[in-house]
Design a protein around this motif. Sequence first.
Motif, PDB file in Angstrom:
ATOM      1  N   ARG A  91      30.764  47.347  11.775  1.00  0.00           N
ATOM      2  CA  ARG A  91      30.604  47.154  10.093  1.00  0.00           C
ATOM      3  C   ARG A  91      29.610  47.956   9.447  1.00  0.00           C
ATOM      4  N   ARG A  92      28.503  47.978  10.363  1.00  0.00           N
ATOM      5  CA  ARG A  92      27.458  48.918   9.769  1.00  0.00           C
ATOM      6  C   ARG A  92      26.626  49.543  10.872  1.00  0.00           C
ATOM      7  N   LEU A  93      25.885  50.611  10.562  1.00  0.00           N
ATOM      8  CA  LEU A  93      25.393  51.490  11.702  1.00  0.00           C
ATOM      9  C   LEU A  93      23.819  51.557  11.136  1.00  0.00           C
ATOM     10  N   ILE A  94      22.904  51.550  12.122  1.00  0.00           N
ATOM     11  CA  ILE A  94      21.638  52.015  12.145  1.00  0.00           C
ATOM     12  C   ILE A  94      21.440  53.038  13.066  1.00  0.00           C
TER      13      ILE A  94
ATOM     14  N   ALA B 292      18.241  40.624  14.994  1.00  0.00           N
ATOM     15  CA  ALA B 292      19.069  39.701  15.078  1.00  0.00           C
ATOM     16  C   ALA B 292      19.749  39.087  13.838  1.00  0.00           C
ATOM     17  N   GLU B 293      19.387  39.328  12.734  1.00  0.00           N
ATOM     18  CA  GLU B 293      20.370  38.795  11.400  1.00  0.00           C
ATOM     19  C   GLU B 293      21.067  39.948  10.844  1.00  0.00           C
ATOM     20  N   LEU B 294      21.000  41.079  11.297  1.00  0.00           N
ATOM     21  CA  LEU B 294      21.528  42.263  10.730  1.00  0.00           C
ATOM     22  C   LEU B 294      23.139  42.586  10.935  1.00  0.00           C
ATOM     23  N   PHE B 295      23.410  41.927  12.203  1.00  0.00           N
ATOM     24  CA  PHE B 295      25.035  42.102  12.694  1.00  0.00           C
ATOM     25  C   PHE B 295      25.613  40.830  12.778  1.00  0.00           C
ATOM     26  N   GLU B 296      27.001  40.713  12.457  1.00  0.00           N
ATOM     27  CA  GLU B 296      27.834  39.607  12.434  1.00  0.00           C
ATOM     28  C   GLU B 296      28.127  39.303  13.920  1.00  0.00           C
ATOM     29  N   THR B 297      28.325  40.641  14.578  1.00  0.00           N
ATOM     30  CA  THR B 297      28.438  40.279  16.322  1.00  0.00           C
ATOM     31  C   THR B 297      27.308  41.198  16.832  1.00  0.00           C
ATOM     32  N   LYS B 298      27.333  40.959  18.088  1.00  0.00           N
ATOM     33  CA  LYS B 298      26.403  41.443  18.783  1.00  0.00           C
ATOM     34  C   LYS B 298      26.737  43.146  18.807  1.00  0.00           C
ATOM     35  N   PRO B 299      25.548  44.040  18.650  1.00  0.00           N
ATOM     36  CA  PRO B 299      25.935  45.512  18.541  1.00  0.00           C
ATOM     37  C   PRO B 299      25.974  46.103  19.797  1.00  0.00           C
ATOM     38  N   LYS B 300      26.494  47.187  19.790  1.00  0.00           N
ATOM     39  CA  LYS B 300      26.428  48.004  20.960  1.00  0.00           C
ATOM     40  C   LYS B 300      25.313  49.040  20.536  1.00  0.00           C
ATOM     41  N   GLY B 301      24.790  49.462  21.552  1.00  0.00           N
ATOM     42  CA  GLY B 301      23.638  50.537  21.610  1.00  0.00           C
ATOM     43  C   GLY B 301      24.267  51.912  22.058  1.00  0.00           C
ATOM     44  N   PHE B 302      24.106  52.863  21.305  1.00  0.00           N
ATOM     45  CA  PHE B 302      24.667  54.101  21.881  1.00  0.00           C
ATOM     46  C   PHE B 302      23.510  55.015  21.925  1.00  0.00           C
ATOM     47  N   THR B 303      22.947  55.129  23.204  1.00  0.00           N
ATOM     48  CA  THR B 303      22.061  55.611  23.581  1.00  0.00           C
ATOM     49  C   THR B 303      22.337  57.246  23.601  1.00  0.00           C
TER      50      THR B 303
ATOM     51  N   ILE C 267      26.446  43.499   6.647  1.00  0.00           N
ATOM     52  CA  ILE C 267      26.984  43.726   5.480  1.00  0.00           C
ATOM     53  C   ILE C 267      28.020  44.879   6.005  1.00  0.00           C
ATOM     54  N   VAL C 268      29.013  45.307   5.346  1.00  0.00           N
ATOM     55  CA  VAL C 268      30.031  46.070   5.495  1.00  0.00           C
ATOM     56  C   VAL C 268      29.800  47.761   5.066  1.00  0.00           C
ATOM     57  N   GLY C 269      29.742  48.667   5.728  1.00  0.00           N
ATOM     58  CA  GLY C 269      29.788  49.897   5.243  1.00  0.00           C
ATOM     59  C   GLY C 269      28.268  50.654   4.735  1.00  0.00           C
ATOM     60  N   GLU C 270      27.297  50.008   5.651  1.00  0.00           N
ATOM     61  CA  GLU C 270      26.065  50.390   5.220  1.00  0.00           C
ATOM     62  C   GLU C 270      25.450  51.247   6.519  1.00  0.00           C
ATOM     63  N   VAL C 271      25.048  52.361   6.237  1.00  0.00           N
ATOM     64  CA  VAL C 271      24.289  52.893   7.212  1.00  0.00           C
ATOM     65  C   VAL C 271      22.762  53.321   6.486  1.00  0.00           C
ATOM     66  N   ALA C 272      21.728  52.832   7.727  1.00  0.00           N
ATOM     67  CA  ALA C 272      20.475  53.129   7.356  1.00  0.00           C
ATOM     68  C   ALA C 272      19.537  53.484   8.661  1.00  0.00           C
ATOM     69  N   GLY C 273      18.375  53.567   8.353  1.00  0.00           N
ATOM     70  CA  GLY C 273      17.400  53.832   9.594  1.00  0.00           C
ATOM     71  C   GLY C 273      16.465  52.814   9.541  1.00  0.00           C
ATOM     72  N   HIS C 274      15.015  53.408   9.286  1.00  0.00           N
ATOM     73  CA  HIS C 274      13.904  52.447   9.138  1.00  0.00           C
ATOM     74  C   HIS C 274      13.627  51.715  10.548  1.00  0.00           C
ATOM     75  N   LEU C 275      14.458  51.198  11.353  1.00  0.00           N
ATOM     76  CA  LEU C 275      13.960  50.289  12.417  1.00  0.00           C
ATOM     77  C   LEU C 275      13.785  50.903  13.620  1.00  0.00           C
ATOM     78  N   HIS C 276      14.248  52.306  13.798  1.00  0.00           N
ATOM     79  CA  HIS C 276      13.902  53.194  14.859  1.00  0.00           C
ATOM     80  C   HIS C 276      14.641  52.343  16.286  1.00  0.00           C
ATOM     81  N   PRO C 277      15.954  52.180  16.354  1.00  0.00           N
ATOM     82  CA  PRO C 277      16.480  51.248  17.388  1.00  0.00           C
ATOM     83  C   PRO C 277      16.317  51.949  18.710  1.00  0.00           C
TER      84      PRO C 277
END
Length: 246
Positions: free
Chosen positions: A187-190, A209-220, A156-166
């Motif tokens: 597109r989105r940010l967790i 796995a199903e949340l991102f259209e392309t492989k996300p980057k991790g920002f540690t 999804i485009v434009g969504e900012v969420a939490g919950h998953l504790h990446p």
Amino acid sequence: MTALEIGAATDDGALTIRVANVEVVLRASGALWLAQQRMLVVADLHLEKGSAYAARGQLLPPYDTRETLDRLEREVAALTPRSVVLLGDTLHDGDAQTRIAPTERTRIAALADRLRLIWVCGNHDPDGAGDLGGETATVVEVAGLTLRHDPSPFPIVGEVAGHLHPAARIHGPAGSVRRRCFASDGRRLILPAFGAYAGGLNLRDHAFAELFETKPKGFTIGRCVMAVAYERLSPDRASRTRSVRS
């Protein structure tokens, strides 16, 4: 397709990126800063997780609420936001607010008096703020972004969420390191969990796995925010999976 654009790091270790063409700042604390709106966003504080575990016989130092509020207040002092969004699971359980010490209750009330404090409902705290001060919401719409606790289960485009504790595990010549992280594909940010005792779920876990259209980057997060390509991330051992997200 919305490409992930990464800006320069700041002197205090933050990193600017664009999410759905909106400029946002990833803070080394794990907070999100929307500078134009002067809005600070933090997810998954899990206040009183320590006392919840103690009630079940697993004794932890009972200082997680104090430490988490210390960190939040430092961010407020550094940025002077007009509003703070608590992006769900701010309380660890339905009885958490009855266990918060009077001193910490006073600190939360002081924040609500100074600025607009918005409690987004999470699965751990579906009633939101209760009598702790501030206002309760299910979703916050700002600057073309949709802020909610639980991410929509599809790209999804434009969504900012939490919950998953990446969290991200990175291997190097001297071994591996594991850090909480932001996760984005542009597109989105967790957001990472902000709470002192909140765990982390590996970004390579199938829950992402199903949340991102392309492989996300991790920002540690740590002393500074660092962008890490998905290909550099390692899975945890089989014994470290969903149990860390609680």
